[in-house]
Design an enzyme around this catalytic site. Structure first.
Site, PDB file in Angstrom:
ATOM      1  CG  ASP A 139      41.128  45.569  38.002  1.00 46.31           C
ATOM      2  OD1 ASP A 139      40.282  44.648  38.003  1.00 46.31           O
ATOM      3  OD2 ASP A 139      40.829  46.768  38.186  1.00 46.31           O
TER       4      ASP A 139
ATOM      5  CE  LYS B 109      35.481  40.657  37.939  1.00 44.29           C
ATOM      6  NZ  LYS B 109      36.198  41.916  38.256  1.00 44.29           N
TER       7      LYS B 109
ATOM      8  CD  GLU C 162      37.721  43.165  41.447  1.00 48.31           C
ATOM      9  OE1 GLU C 162      36.687  43.813  41.684  1.00 48.31           O
ATOM     10  OE2 GLU C 162      37.831  42.374  40.492  1.00 48.31           O
TER      11      GLU C 162
ATOM     12  CG  ASP D 271      35.543  47.641  43.817  1.00 47.24           C
ATOM     13  OD1 ASP D 271      35.182  48.161  42.744  1.00 47.24           O
ATOM     14  OD2 ASP D 271      36.407  46.749  43.880  1.00 47.24           O
TER      15      ASP D 271
END
Lengths: 175, 633
Positions: B25, B87, B184, B206
């Site tokens: 992850d 990210k 994800e 999420d």
């Protein structure tokens, strides 16, 4: 199994508008269990490529048969009739005028940022489409009246386009 | 996790056959690596027992970078060289990065992708991410005692093609073989679904450090089918920190801050946010470089108030995802909460109110994605135990389209299409003798090209000269199981394969790739060149084994001549594998692959035919029953 058979034959289903959605789902899943690239993650490139082509083919067939409008248009295509909503102008005038009015209403609601109205309109159009699909099923499967069915499919294509316009308007308002 | 598996007699996975695979992850704030051992998924901690790796890299002059907690430790003193939340920069141009004026970095605008100037030279977000992934790879290899055969890397479901490609590039630069890019929320649904034997429609909410995803899935007899997905790749826990940060500046009437002070206050803001999860108020105390002291108290009420619009912003994609799936709130059986930011009480409350049911928090929201990725990696690596027969069917999050006349977008592949998916479109020339054609591929839902993301410009060359409108150029867009797009084209009247030059709008330039390869060779702690040879040898071995077992099972499909050619391809490859020349191994792999492509197609035909031949009668019976019921429309 021949890669190039029609979508109905691919899933072992009769060439009808009325389909058993559970059976279609079941066949689709069984086929993806065999063909999906996740089953070939450790295989060589040749097998990965074949797997992607098959999985793509199965997805295309499933999406076509699952969506009633695409399924109807596909049945027409198999019967040699290629339908195109853009180029067809042979619709009754009152239907076209109604469509124009509805589209104007969508544009108006969009300018006025009327989300709730758009949502309600969305469900109303969906409801009308549902009734038309029932008529279409009877025309295609019981009466085999392709001429009337064609008219019905074209009307549904207009409504489907309207639905996606409402959807675009809702998306634009949310952005 | 209830994932103990007991192998049936005769099919036990002997320890030497177990292939080492991990799920990673790669998060905005923290990253994790997990694996499945003896049927049990668990996160691999570092040497000090810490499961998380902060997604932070500190670059140093003349020394290798440090990653994780050690990098964060240098943040206050050296903010310009400690890259956090990278990210948010993946696959982005500089203009797309919000709040960049309050960031301590020296950005460099490239022709497409941005990069950062550090004391160790210019770094692209791909390189920074690769440094994080390399750290996780080494952690896993040390813990598992061997080299990994591959990894499943997770990405936000709402990542576009450029962001996905950047993620995959980063994994490759980190020396990881990518088994699959996995969304994800889908990874979380897999971990949750297997653990709870869940059936029905579930939503996965999420909220990570920098991205928000919502996915609606149907779980049914081992199939995890994503019905729709939505999100915002610029919304996450970081934004809540930013709101607190702005509130502090306003409440304490602060003048413009130095980058060191800004970084310090942002850290205080994050701590206050985390404190508020279990307390009604949080103290914010900080001493600035000028000697000025900030001493404030942030209450839950104020925090809820200043972040109300952010919470509301997450619900818009939720509504749309439900509409795309053709479902309403009542159809959703449960809402799985994922990401550390979902611990905030106002998020829990808003999600509970929206879905009219209490959110599911029984899995650690910070670990569930990595665990799901590990479970899938284990399956994809071939460690399939009996009972492991689930299938993930995912979708493309954003529509793919082409620019048409007047800057409008024509949708080619609509959002939420199940992948892999392909569409072909025909084009023609508009001028006599025209031999080239330019296509502009965009991704997004808006009607104007300028409002969508530009993915790339494709140029078709070598079209045979014809009169205007006579050429028929069939362009095929293929999105693979990783959600990545590729484009191919051919002129159908002459059969000429038009060559395609891809200019990705936000991809890495050739110069950047060459520099990164050189850097990684210069600075790699492990021997990259030796590793590359080893990878080819492993790949070759895998191919030989796969073809051998295919020949045993389906060799009868081949003519003696075709079989002979495949056998000789295997012999060549085996000879090359003994040497250290990776180009020779690669060449033999390619030759063997092309020799076996027709065989692969024949085998797949047989697999599908065999599976369905026994079903015809069942199909007819079902059909009779359903037509009596009146069927479906």
């Amino acid at each position: 199994m021949d890669f190039n058979v029609d979508h109905f034959a691919l899933f072992g289903l009769p060439k009808k508008f009325r389909t058993d959605p559970d059976l279609l789902d079941k066949r689709y899943r069984e086929m993806q269990v065999l063909a999906h690239p996740d089953r070939y993650a450790g295989a060589g490139d040749a097998e990965k490529r074949v797997s992607m082509q098959w999985a793509t083919r199965v997805n295309e067939a499933y999406q076509t048969l699952k969506n009633p409008l695409r399924r109807a248009a596909y049945l027409m295509l198999l019967a040699g009739k290629k339908l195109d909503v853009e180029s067809n102008t042979a619709m009754p005038t009152e239907f076209l005028i109604e469509q124009m009015e509805w589209r104007e209403a969508v544009a108006e609601a969009r300018r006025a940022c009327a989300n709730t109205e758009l949502e309600q309109f969305y469900h109303r159009v969906k409801q009308q489409m549902k009734c038309r699909y029932e008529r279409l099923a009877s025309l295609l499967d019981d009466k085999a009246d392709t001429a009337l069915a064609e008219d019905e499919v074209l009307r549904l294509m207009f409504l489907d386009k309207l639905v996606s316009e409402i959807d675009d308007a809702l998306v634009a308002l949310e952005a | 996790m209830a994932l103990f598996q007991i192998a049936e007699p005769g099919e036990s996975a002997a320890p030497h056959q177990h292939k080492l695979a991990v799920g990673i992850d790669l998060g905005t704030t923290n990253s994790l690596v997990a694996t499945v051992k003896s049927g049990l998924a668990s996160v691999i901690p570092d040497a000090l027992g810490r499961p998380l790796l902060p997604s932070a890299v500190r670059y140093r002059d003349g020394e290798p970078p440090v990653v994780g907690y050690d990098a964060l430790a240098g943040q206050s003193s050296d903010p310009a060289n400690v890259v956090v939340s990278v990210k948010r920069f993946m696959g982005r141009s500089i203009d797309e990065v919000p709040y960049r004026e309050s960031m301590p970095y020296r950005f460099e605008a490239g022709p497409g992708a941005l990069s950062l100037k550090t004391v160790a030279g210019v770094k692209t977000p791909v390189e920074v991410s690769a440094d994080i992934l390399r750290e996780l790879r080494m952690r896993a290899e040390a813990a598992l005692g061997g080299e990994l055969v591959g990894a499943v890397i997770t990405a936000p479901a709402y990542f576009d093609d450029a962001q996905r490609q950047a993620t995959k590039d980063a994994a490759r630069f980190a020396g990881l073989s990518v088994l699959r890019l996995l969304n994800e929320p889908t990874a979380a649904a897999l971990a949750y679904g297997l653990d709870n034997a869940a059936e029905g429609v579930y939503a996965v909410y999420d909220l990570g450090g920098g991205t928000f995803d919502i996915s609606i899935l149907r779980l049914s007899r081992g199939v995890f089918e994503v019905l729709s997905t939505g999100g915002d790749s610029f919304l996450g826990g970081d934004d809540f920190d930013q709101r607190i940060f702005c509130w502090v500046i306003e409440a304490a009437k602060l003048k413009p801050l130095s980058s060191v002070d800004a970084r310090h206050l942002l850290t205080c803001a994050r701590e206050a946010k985390e404190f508020l999860t279990n307390h009604g108020a949080a103290p914010i105390v900080a001493r600035l470089g000028s000697g000025e002291v900030v001493d404030l108290e942030l209450t839950t009420e104020t925090f809820t108030e200043i972040t109300r619009t952010l919470v509301e912003k997450t619900l818009r994609p939720v509504r749309r995802a439900l509409r795309d799936a053709g479902l309403s709130v009542a159809d959703v059986k449960g809402v799985v909460m994922v990401g550390g930011a979902t611990r905030m009480p106002q998020i829990q409350r808003a999600v509970g109110e929206f879905f009219e049911k209490a959110p599911l928090n029984n899995l650690d929201p910070e670990k569930v994605v990595a665990l799901g990725a590990a479970i899938q990696a284990n399956l994809l690596a071939g460690n399939r135990a009996s009972g492991d027969d689930w299938l993930l069917l995912d979708v493309i999050p954003l529509s793919l389209g082409l620019e048409t006349m007047g800057g409008l977008v024509e949708r080619i592949i609509p959002r939420n299409s199940t992948i892999p998916v392909a569409r072909a479109q025909e084009f023609t020339t508009f001028r006599d003798g025209q031999t080239a054609l330019a296509l502009h591929v965009v991704q997004g839902e808006r009607e104007l090209v300028g409002d969508c993301r530009s993915l790339g410009r494709f140029e078709l060359r070598n079209i045979p000269p014809m009169v205007a409108g006579a050429a028929r150029i069939r362009v095929t867009f293929q999105v693979d199981a990783d959600g990545l797009l590729s484009v191919s084209a051919r002129e159908t009247t002459s059969g000429v394969e038009a060559s395609i030059a891809v200019k990705p709008s936000y991809g890495l330039s050739d110069d950047a790739i060459a520099r990164m390869l050189k850097d990684s060779l210069d600075h790699a702690k492990d021997d990259t060149a030796r590793r590359a040879v080893k990878e080819f040898q492993v790949e070759a071995q895998r191919l030989v084994e796969a073809i051998r077992s295919a020949l045993v099972a389906d060799g009868d499909l081949l003519s003696p001549d075709a079989r002979e050619r495949i056998e000789s391809g295997i012999a060549h490859l085996q000879a090359a594998m003994l040497g250290e020349d990776r180009h020779a191994i690669a060449r033999c792999i390619d030759e063997l692959e092309s020799e076996t492509s027709a065989f692969a197609a024949l085998r797949m035909d047989r697999t599908i035919r065999d599976a369905f031949s026994g079903k015809k009668i069942d199909a007819i019976e079902r059909e009779l029953v359903s037509s009596e019921k009146g069927g479906e429309t």
